[in-house]
Scaffold this active site. Sequence first.
Site, mmCIF file in Angstrom:
data_model
loop_
_atom_site.group_PDB
_atom_site.id
_atom_site.type_symbol
_atom_site.label_atom_id
_atom_site.label_comp_id
_atom_site.label_asym_id
_atom_site.label_seq_id
_atom_site.Cartn_x
_atom_site.Cartn_y
_atom_site.Cartn_z
ATOM 1 C CG HIS A 184 -2.101 -0.884 1.104
ATOM 2 N ND1 HIS A 184 -2.063 -2.210 1.465
ATOM 3 C CD2 HIS A 184 -3.358 -0.669 0.639
ATOM 4 C CE1 HIS A 184 -3.237 -2.772 1.237
ATOM 5 N NE2 HIS A 184 -4.039 -1.851 0.743
ATOM 6 C CE LYS A 225 -4.180 -0.496 4.646
ATOM 7 N NZ LYS A 225 -5.476 0.140 4.930
#
Length: 236
Positions: free
Chosen positions: A134, A138
């Site tokens: 990600h 995040k």
Amino acid sequence: MNIAIIGYGKMGKSIKKIAQIRNHKISLCYDDTPSLHLLKNSNSDVAIEFSQPHSAFKNIKICIENDIPIVSGTTGWLEKFEILKKICKKRNGSFLYSSNFSIGMNIFFEINKKLSKLLQLSSKDYEVTIEEIHHKEKIDKPSGTALSLAKDIVNNKMKKTWILDERKTKNQILILSKRFNHVPGIHIVKYESQIEDIKIKHQAHSREGFALGAVIAAEWIQNRKGFFSMKEVLGL
């Protein structure tokens, strides 16, 4: 439909764009937990919540307690999840939660469930690894999606638990979490043995797939009561 957006970051902005394309009105955009006065005055038919782990519980709770159906995709706070389900049931509320609203990802969940069930009889022969990649912003690690994938494998009794970064026994699912710039989300599940490897992969190219799924979920839940997931929305 009047939609309140709680959590107006990158996902909130994508949700606003998709909702307006689908001819909905944005009745509220708010980055913190809305007050009762603000929430009531917005005349919202449904709320979509993508905020932070520390505020998700309060955001969802105030909507349920004030009869506003809510769709949430915030991850990293699920130790209080069962409390909200009980509040929803007690109040005859409407609450839909998913760790990932991508339609493709929810189909991927079902493929992984089926695969782990089929391999359960030879589970000792396979090592299972979930890799998730990600963007650097995040907060939670591993991702909620990776945890959902691991939970399904454990529920099918293929492995006993999951572990982050380093596998210690073959009964553990190894989760590898990586963070890079500008990566909306990649999830890879690998089943590896001495005789063969099986690998399935889902890669998101933008946030719009998640936003579209969240708006579709909001349309679906508007006139329903109870606790739901994307499984019910998509009829899986």
